[in-house]
Design an enzyme around this catalytic site. Structure first.
Site, PDB file in Angstrom:
ATOM      1  CG  HIS A 128      -1.971   0.949   1.289  1.00  0.00           C
ATOM      2  ND1 HIS A 128      -1.792   2.244   1.712  1.00  0.00           N
ATOM      3  CD2 HIS A 128      -3.270   0.836   0.946  1.00  0.00           C
ATOM      4  CE1 HIS A 128      -2.944   2.892   1.638  1.00  0.00           C
ATOM      5  NE2 HIS A 128      -3.858   2.054   1.162  1.00  0.00           N
ATOM      6  CE1 TYR A 129      -1.850   6.785   0.887  1.00  0.00           C
ATOM      7  CE2 TYR A 129      -3.122   5.279  -0.478  1.00  0.00           C
ATOM      8  CZ  TYR A 129      -3.066   6.288   0.468  1.00  0.00           C
ATOM      9  OH  TYR A 129      -4.222   6.789   0.996  1.00  0.00           O
TER      10      TYR A 129
END
Length: 181
Positions: A128-129
């Site tokens: 995920h970022y």
């Protein structure tokens, strides 16, 4: 093994230096915890082969540290390149966490992510970022509650798997002694 969207992926890289334009990844390790920081599985710990020329670019600290730990010798004899290490790591992670859901977890993982983006982009994209960076809590504790820092002593082996295990333990320590629920 059970894939779970709440599991967390922890990573540590050892590099020949701090500049991803010049330096290279020489070791990668991952592990997966549940949301409560219980270690569920440890992934492959891989020395990543680099040329003698690349290793020759290391500064004195890196030469001393990575030679002393035996990592330089493991790198010289490793059959794994960046792509091999990337694919083996992804295959391990797929068993535990779907792509795109776990933040990248560890200590100073912004630096690790810079190297992943450059040399292992498919693995970088698996995260995920967001980040769970234990060093952020350490910096806040140093400023807001410095007395708790003495309660957790790092070994600083600069061996990837030891370092991530230590990061998990450090976050558990801050959860208990710094983060109030």
């Amino acid at each position: 093994m059970a894939e779970n969207q709440n599991n967390l992926i922890w990573i540590d890289l050892e590099m020949t230096g701090l500049d991803p334009e010049r330096d290279r990844i020489i070791e990668i390790a991952t592990l997966v915890t549940d949301a409560n920081l219980n270690i569920l599985a440890e992934g492959p710990v891989l020395a990543v082969h680099q040329s003698a020329e690349q290793l020759g670019l290391m500064d004195e600290w890196n030469v001393r540290t990575h030679t002393g730990s035996g990592l330089v010798e493991r790198v010289k004899t490793s059959p794994f390149n960046d792509r091999d290490a990337e694919l083996q790591t992804i295959e391990f992670l797929k068993q535990w966490v779907p792509a795109g859901v776990s933040p990248i977890c560890g200590n100073s993982v912004g630096q690790d992510r810079r190297f992943l983006f450059r040399y292992m982009p498919e693995l970088e994209a698996y995260f995920h970022y967001r980040y769970v960076d234990v060093s952020t809590l350490k910096e806040l504790a140093r400023r807001w509650k410095p007395e708790i820092l003495a309660g957790f002593k790092k070994q600083n082996t600069h061996q990837a798997l030891d370092d991530i295990r230590e990061s998990v333990a450090e976050l558990a320590y801050y959860r208990e002694h710094f983060i109030q629920s």
